[in-house]
Write a protein that holds these residues in place. Structure first.
Motif, mmCIF file in Angstrom:
data_model
loop_
_atom_site.group_PDB
_atom_site.id
_atom_site.type_symbol
_atom_site.label_atom_id
_atom_site.label_comp_id
_atom_site.label_asym_id
_atom_site.label_seq_id
_atom_site.Cartn_x
_atom_site.Cartn_y
_atom_site.Cartn_z
ATOM 1 N N GLY A 27 0.826 -1.205 0.000
ATOM 2 C CA GLY A 27 0.000 0.000 0.000
ATOM 3 C C GLY A 27 0.860 1.254 0.000
ATOM 4 N N LEU A 28 1.891 1.263 0.843
ATOM 5 C CA LEU A 28 2.770 2.434 0.908
ATOM 6 C C LEU A 28 3.462 2.667 -0.424
ATOM 7 N N LEU A 29 3.962 1.584 -0.984
ATOM 8 C CA LEU A 29 4.660 1.697 -2.269
ATOM 9 C C LEU A 29 3.727 2.284 -3.332
ATOM 10 N N VAL A 30 2.530 1.718 -3.404
ATOM 11 C CA VAL A 30 1.585 2.161 -4.425
ATOM 12 C C VAL A 30 1.157 3.608 -4.169
ATOM 13 N N SER A 31 0.978 3.976 -2.897
ATOM 14 C CA SER A 31 0.551 5.351 -2.648
ATOM 15 C C SER A 31 1.673 6.320 -3.014
ATOM 16 N N ALA A 32 2.921 5.920 -2.779
ATOM 17 C CA ALA A 32 4.036 6.776 -3.202
ATOM 18 C C ALA A 32 4.034 6.935 -4.723
ATOM 19 N N LEU A 33 3.747 5.834 -5.402
ATOM 20 C CA LEU A 33 3.663 5.884 -6.865
ATOM 21 C C LEU A 33 2.566 6.847 -7.310
ATOM 22 N N VAL A 34 1.390 6.674 -6.732
ATOM 23 C CA VAL A 34 0.251 7.530 -7.102
ATOM 24 C C VAL A 34 0.592 8.991 -6.845
ATOM 25 N N PHE A 35 1.155 9.238 -5.667
ATOM 26 C CA PHE A 35 1.452 10.621 -5.301
ATOM 27 C C PHE A 35 2.437 11.256 -6.270
ATOM 28 N N SER A 36 3.554 10.566 -6.513
ATOM 29 C CA SER A 36 4.566 11.222 -7.337
ATOM 30 C C SER A 36 4.134 11.323 -8.792
ATOM 31 N N LEU A 37 3.444 10.295 -9.281
ATOM 32 C CA LEU A 37 2.945 10.394 -10.655
ATOM 33 C C LEU A 37 1.964 11.556 -10.785
ATOM 34 N N SER A 38 1.067 11.688 -9.801
ATOM 35 C CA SER A 38 0.087 12.779 -9.848
ATOM 36 C C SER A 38 0.808 14.116 -9.838
ATOM 37 N N GLY A 327 -3.415 1.451 -1.445
ATOM 38 C CA GLY A 327 -2.403 2.417 -1.844
ATOM 39 C C GLY A 327 -2.960 3.490 -2.755
ATOM 40 N N ILE A 328 -3.816 3.076 -3.665
ATOM 41 C CA ILE A 328 -4.404 4.050 -4.593
ATOM 42 C C ILE A 328 -5.274 5.041 -3.828
ATOM 43 N N LEU A 329 -6.075 4.502 -2.892
ATOM 44 C CA LEU A 329 -6.932 5.388 -2.102
ATOM 45 C C LEU A 329 -6.081 6.369 -1.295
ATOM 46 N N PHE A 330 -5.079 5.816 -0.593
ATOM 47 C CA PHE A 330 -4.253 6.654 0.265
ATOM 48 C C PHE A 330 -3.429 7.645 -0.565
ATOM 49 N N GLY A 331 -2.883 7.162 -1.678
ATOM 50 C CA GLY A 331 -2.059 8.021 -2.530
ATOM 51 C C GLY A 331 -2.869 9.164 -3.124
ATOM 52 N N SER A 332 -4.104 8.870 -3.536
ATOM 53 C CA SER A 332 -4.955 9.924 -4.091
ATOM 54 C C SER A 332 -5.266 10.950 -3.018
ATOM 55 N N PHE A 333 -5.530 10.457 -1.817
ATOM 56 C CA PHE A 333 -5.786 11.353 -0.687
ATOM 57 C C PHE A 333 -4.572 12.259 -0.469
ATOM 58 N N LEU A 359 -5.610 6.733 -15.126
ATOM 59 C CA LEU A 359 -4.406 6.154 -15.720
ATOM 60 C C LEU A 359 -3.311 6.009 -14.672
ATOM 61 N N ILE A 360 -3.170 7.039 -13.835
ATOM 62 C CA ILE A 360 -2.162 6.986 -12.778
ATOM 63 C C ILE A 360 -2.482 5.843 -11.823
ATOM 64 N N ALA A 361 -3.771 5.716 -11.470
ATOM 65 C CA ALA A 361 -4.176 4.632 -10.573
ATOM 66 C C ALA A 361 -3.859 3.280 -11.198
ATOM 67 N N LEU A 362 -4.164 3.160 -12.483
ATOM 68 C CA LEU A 362 -3.931 1.893 -13.182
ATOM 69 C C LEU A 362 -2.437 1.550 -13.200
ATOM 70 N N ALA A 363 -1.624 2.549 -13.563
ATOM 71 C CA ALA A 363 -0.178 2.321 -13.623
ATOM 72 C C ALA A 363 0.353 1.908 -12.252
#
Ligand SMILES: Nc1ncnc2c1ncn2[C@@H]1O[C@H](COP(=O)(O)OP(=O)(O)OP(=O)(O)O)[C@@H](O)[C@H]1O
Ligand SMILES: [Mg+2]
Lengths: 395, 225
Positions: A27-38, A327-333, A359-363
């Protein structure tokens, strides 16, 4: 297969804490991904959109004012700088230039002059303008008169009052706000627009630093087929007091800074990915050791290697899906809430579209799943190769 | 030719630099529907012999034919299918999966079949559990069962896919005499009614005596008892 799947689910529930740690890490990894991609996508996209909306091929500014110009156009900072009006005539005379128009930027200071907090006031020349007009077409459908002003879609005039046709005091003169601008996606959304006819009165008030015959910058359109970069080079060579930037170069500085930030993000993510990979690997190695006997039993009663593989892959996939979704939920938040702490993002005028977010969520989802599956693959491979006999001997 | 044909089968284990012959030149021809008992001292090679027939250990030498086919020429998947659908193995030690209930343990070998039976498997599992006297323990987990009860779940499991051959390694090892006799009755019934072939290792000479064919292992050598 459904039977095996329910077996996987039972396996997952065996050690809830361990599963939770794994899900959390992914989850942490994915949220970091979502955050930085966004983050990167949003800054990049805003800059691109802003320069697309600008409607000029070239901007000529006083020497040294490039950075300030970008800050105004992209980050809606309040800045002012001036050069002599004659520069515009010299630019207009250059080969390949089709049209020029000037703007004068004034900064309001709450206590001194005006009835609003610090804001940019943009004076534009209605006779030659090709920048502001198109943004106004829908809203006003006529030219601005002297003593009238239009508020940018995000400007504090607009936000504070929530309505139009209100008198505001700017630099000692009263202005009637007769409309609001379309959203442009540039920093100018926060400005207030007046025409250059008002400048003489404002200069007389003594509340601004601009002198008669001064302008802030010149927007340039080039003839079809002419390379803006060539014209820009010509401007820089012939006019020492001016810098020129082509539209596609706008935001170069910010993009360069952004590249450094992206690099930091990328490194953080790579490290996080490596750590998650090893965590998954370590946990599944432990699982493989714990369950060696069970796998031996299953192989002895007829499980194929593929059955063992599927059984444990299903377990990884469930963990990966849980972690990635969290991760996606947390990262988007984070990208919505935490991003407000970044000046650069706070001042951007455009947000991500739904498609971009998806797209960011999917990636990020794919990234999380990949780490999960790759990390577990080694231990699972070893598990499925276990000799069925192991169990019969193990007491 | 019989269902199981062993020709001069040997199995040597490497122990350090030495090699230990657990089975030496075993030959046998077992017809379909036979009930074979195997006795022998501890360490004489009984478990090794059953593992060889069950396709779980490669012989060092010799051939093992099942219905005329040399099982050690088969691929790993073919061996798995053989273990899944042709034979039922009762292990010497506890062999249930702890996170599955008695019934789920019985359904596990069904999940490994290449062609899934349409339905009726739940009913079959319950019926088999009742047959071994565990009708009231269908949804119990192994940890909630006594050693003997666990042993009986494993016995029931071996029959789940309707095997042609049962390989039973001291299946009644930790059962009381009465239950042991009941299990033996159950085996003989399956042997008679379904024609299932049995190869059963036991230390109980009375049980061994009830088998039609009696074999003995002695220091890796298989002979008539
Ligand atoms: N994996 C192995 N590696 C090395 N030696 C082994 C292995 N398995 C069995 N042996 C040896 O092979 C011989 C036969 O073992 P096996 O388990 O077949 O005996 P058994 O007749 O089943 O004995 P018991 O009645 O005690 O179960 C023993 O001497 C044992 O030590
Ligand atoms: Mg044994």
């Amino acid at each position: 297969m459904t039977r095996l799947l329910s077996f996987s689910v039972k396996n997952i529930k065996r050690k809830p804490t361990r599963t939770a740690i794994l899900v959390f890490a992914i989850g942490l990894l994915v949220s970091a991904l979502v955050f930085s991609l966004s983050f990167v996508q949003r800054v990049n996209g805003s800059i691109r959109k802003a320069s697309e909306r600008l409607g000029a091929d070239l901007i000529v500014v006083p020497t040294g004012a490039r950075g300030a110009t970008e800050e105004i156009l992209l980050e809606n900072k309040t800045k002012s700088f001036y050069m002599d009006r004659s520069i515009m005539d010299r630019v207009a005379a250059i080969n390949g230039v089709a049209a020029v128009t000037e703007q004068v930027y004034l900064v309001t200071l709450a206590t001194l002059c005006c009835s609003v907090p610090e804001a940019m006031v943009v004076a534009y020349n209605q006779d030659t303008d090709f920048i502001v007009g198109p943004w106004l077409i829908e809203k006003l459908k006529r030219k601005l008169k002297k003593g009238e002003a239009v508020a940018g879609s995000e400007s504090s005039f607009n936000i504070r009052l929530g309505l139009v046709d209100v008198d505001s005091k700017l630099f000692g003169s009263m202005f009637k706000i007769v409309g609001t601008m379309d959203k442009t996606g540039t920093g100018l959304d926060n400005a207030v627009f007046i025409t250059t006819d008002n400048l003489n009165d404002i200069i007389k008030s003594g509340k601004v630093t601009v002198k008669p015959g001064q302008i802030s910058l010149v927007f340039v359109k080039v003839n079809p087929g002419v390379n803006p970069a060539t014209v820009a080079a010509e401007v820089e060579n012939t006019i020492i007091d001016a810098d020129a930037m082509a539209r596609k170069d706008i935001g170069k500085n910010i993009i360069a800074t952004l590249k450094d930030m992206s690099r930091i993000f990328t490194m953080t993510i790579i490290l996080a990915a490596i750590m998650s990979f090893f965590l998954v690997w370590a946990i599944f190695t432990a699982i493989a050791n714990e369950r060696a006997k069970e796998v031996g039993i299953m192989r002895s009663i007829g499980a194929k290697e593929s059955h063992i593989m599927n059984l444990y892959l299903a377990e990884v996939v469930v963990i990966g899906v849980l972690g990635s979704v969290l991760g996606i939920l947390f990262g988007s938040f984070l990208s919505v809430v935490l991003a407000k702490g970044f000046t650069i993002v706070k001042q951007l005028s455009t947000d991500l579209s739904m498609t971009e977010r998806s797209l960011i969520a999917l990636a990020s989802f794919v990234g999380g799943m990949l780490i999960c599956v790759l990390g577990a693959l080694g231990p699972i491979q070893r598990l499925k190769k276990l000799e069925p006999l192991t169990v019969i001997k193990a007491e | 030719m019989g269902q199981i044909v062993l020709t001069n089968v040997s199995k040597e284990y490497a122990v350090g630099s030495e090699s230990l012959a657990a089975v030496r030149g075993a030959s046998a021809d077992i017809a379909k529907g036979e009930f074979v008992s195997i006795v022998g001292h501890s360490g004489s090679g009984k478990t090794t012999l059953l593992s060889l027939i069950g396709g779980m250990v490669n012989p060092t030498q010799g051939n093992i034919l099942f219905n005329g086919e040399n099982i050690y020429t088969w691929t790993s998947d073919q061996l798995s299918e053989y273990r899944c659908e042709k034979i039922g193995f009762m292990f010497q030690s506890a062999s249930l999966l702890p996170i599955l209930t008695a019934k789920e343990n019985l359904l596990l070998p069904v999940a490994f079949r290449s062609v899934q039976p349409s339905n009726g498997m739940d009913a079959r599992a319950e019926e088999l559990l009742r047959a071994v006297g565990l009708g009231d323990k269908i949804n119990a987990y192994p940890a909630q069962l006594s050693g003997g009860q666990q042993r009986r779940v494993a016995i029931a499991r071996a029959f789940m896919n309707g095997p042609e051959l049962i390989l039973a390694d001291e299946p009644t090892g930790d059962l009381d005499e009465e239950t042991e006799a009941e299990m033996m009755d159950f085996f003989l019934r399956m042997n008679e009614q379904q024609g299932t072939t049995f190869m059963m290792v036991t230390h109980n000479t009375d049980l061994a005596a009830r088998a039609k064919t009696r074999l003995r292992m002695h220091q890796g050598v298989l002979a008539k008892a």
